[in-house]
Enzyme design. Structure first.
Site, PDB file in Angstrom:
ATOM      1  N   LEU A 174       0.715  -1.219   0.000  1.00  0.00           N
ATOM      2  CA  LEU A 174       0.000   0.000   0.000  1.00  0.00           C
ATOM      3  C   LEU A 174       0.750   1.279   0.000  1.00  0.00           C
ATOM      4  O   LEU A 174       1.899   1.333   0.221  1.00  0.00           O
ATOM      5  CB  LEU A 174      -0.797   0.159   1.242  1.00  0.00           C
ATOM      6  CG  LEU A 174      -0.978  -0.849   2.116  1.00  0.00           C
ATOM      7  CD1 LEU A 174      -1.732  -0.009   3.094  1.00  0.00           C
ATOM      8  CD2 LEU A 174      -1.787  -1.866   2.052  1.00  0.00           C
ATOM      9  N   SER A 211       6.500 -14.813   4.945  1.00  0.00           N
ATOM     10  CA  SER A 211       6.129 -15.042   6.344  1.00  0.00           C
ATOM     11  C   SER A 211       7.176 -14.523   7.330  1.00  0.00           C
ATOM     12  O   SER A 211       6.844 -13.746   8.228  1.00  0.00           O
ATOM     13  CB  SER A 211       5.842 -16.524   6.597  1.00  0.00           C
ATOM     14  OG  SER A 211       6.897 -17.341   6.144  1.00  0.00           O
ATOM     15  N   LYS A 255       1.901 -19.095   3.681  1.00  0.00           N
ATOM     16  CA  LYS A 255       0.699 -18.533   4.277  1.00  0.00           C
ATOM     17  C   LYS A 255       0.296 -19.287   5.536  1.00  0.00           C
ATOM     18  O   LYS A 255      -0.190 -18.695   6.502  1.00  0.00           O
ATOM     19  CB  LYS A 255      -0.442 -18.531   3.256  1.00  0.00           C
ATOM     20  CG  LYS A 255      -0.234 -17.540   2.122  1.00  0.00           C
ATOM     21  CD  LYS A 255      -0.050 -16.121   2.642  1.00  0.00           C
ATOM     22  CE  LYS A 255       0.149 -15.118   1.538  1.00  0.00           C
ATOM     23  NZ  LYS A 255       0.414 -13.754   2.042  1.00  0.00           N
TER      24      LYS A 255
END
Length: 392
Positions: free
Chosen positions: A53, A238, A281
């Site tokens: 973002l 991760s 994930k």
């Protein structure tokens, strides 16, 4: 391998961004309000993205009582003089650092917008090789349409930091990366260095968002994935979160919130989502629970993950079957609609707010309910069950 941008199907390095098209409305209501931020704005509308973002600050100025124009749908009776209902998400005075924003069409960007619309100041970490293009596009106004907030102002990024979350400190960086022309002109971009820069520039933050991932062999089945590719996926997708929280935790004010983005492949078989990304994930979600305990006990910080459905972002398109995943979701999820990035952004704003003060160590599904399904109902096998379906 350096982390890239990703946030939709969470596969390539994540840096969310999305485009925004303001809706056309037919009526408005004037509301008397002493603080503009207490108005419950309509849901942000965005396009799509898959990476991280761009933080933008949405500066509302405090003022005395004033009339605010709130966009609403046309109604038979006037809304004037009606009290504002609901529980507003108010993050004014809070500062967020969002790691993984490199364009305007991913979940990272959507989260930045929702946080900004709630009053938070936005700082962004952008993958080093994408930094120049991102900052140039931002400066030239190419993101202005997607920067539009519900109140009509543009989301602002207080500061953009170069970041490669694959490297904890400068000693970890191999020589070929240090001399790579894509990194030329940038400095202090390892996790430790970025945390130190944020501390020097702002002192503290309240919200930390991890919106990045990378799987160099994501298109390969797990049985064909190399050890190097597998470990690279875990490192970028991760462990990068563990590292970010480790280095930013001392900067976070008590009561703060940390959020990461995950995907249902962590617990279900998603053919085509390979290269160790499903394992990464799964590790991210396991780490979320452990980090929630450790960060909660030591610093009173909440740690949660959002398991987002498929998004038509640039990063997701790189895996080759994002359109099929979106169509599958629309055909089989309880809510038959395409997921929008702002729905994930708004969930992140909630999790970062005092309204979620008792939620930590959780994986929140924002996928139109697809995670709850045990079978795909679009098969012809179920044609005689008369299952309700929206035609699309």
């Amino acid at each position: 391998m350096a982390a890239t941008v990703a946030s939709s199907l969470q596969i390539m390095a994540a840096r969310p961004c999305l485009s925004f098209s303001p809706g056309v409305v037919k009526a408005g209501a004037a509301i008397l309000c002493s603080n503009p931020k207490t108005v419950l704005w309509p849901k942000l509308t965005n396009s799509c993205n898959i990476s991280s973002l761009n933080p933008f600050r949405h500066g509302f100025r405090s003022s005395t009582v004033k009339f605010i124009k709130v966009v609403t749908k046309a109604m038979s009776e006037s809304n004037e003089n009606r009290p504002v209902s609901g529980l507003p998400i108010d993050l004014k005075g809070k500062r967020a650092f969002i790691a993984g924003v490199a364009d305007d069409n991913g979940y990272g960007w959507a989260i930045a917008k929702s946080l900004a619309a709630s009053g938070a100041e936005i700082l962004v970490g952008t993958w080093v090789p994408a930094l120049n293009i991102f900052e140039t596009s931002l400066r030239r106004g190419k993101f202005n349409e997607s920067r539009l907030l519900p109140d009509g102002s543009l989301m602002e990024i207080t500061k953009v930091y170069p970041l490669d979350a694959v490297f904890d400190n400068l000693d970890d960086v191999p020589e070929d990366i240090k001399t790579n022309k894509r990194y030329a002109g940038s400095s202090k971009w390892t996790v430790q260095e970025v945390a130190e820069s944020v501390k020097q520039d702002f002192g503290s933050i309240d919200i930390l968002v991890h919106s990045l991932a990378n799987g160099p062999e994501v298109s390969k089945p797990l049985l064909e994935t190399s050890r190097k590719g597998y470990l690279a996926a875990l490192s970028a997708s991760s462990y990068s979160y563990v590292s970010l929280l480790k280095h930013f935790l001392p900067l976070m004010n008590p009561g703060g919130s940390s959020i990461s983005l995950t995907y249902i492949a962590s617990e279900r078989i998603i053919p085509g989502y390979g290269g160790g990304m499903s394992s990464a994930k799964a590790a991210l979600e396991s780490d979320t629970r452990v980090l929630a305990f450790e960060a909660g006990r030591k610093h009173k910080i909440r740690v949660n993950a959002i398991s987002a459905g498929p998004l038509r972002s640039r990063a997701a398109k790189a895996i080759g079957f994002i359109d099929m995943m979106i169509e599958y979701s629309k055909a089989n999820a309880p809510l038959q609609k395409e997921l929008s990035a702002d729905e994930v952004g708004n969930t992140a704003a909630f999790l970062a707010s005092p309204l979620a003060s008792a939620i930590t160590g959780a994986v929140i599904y924002v996928d139109n309910g697809l995670n709850a399904m045990g079978i795909g109902v679009d098969s012809c096998i179920f044609k005689d069950l008369n299952i309700p379906s929206d035609k699309h």
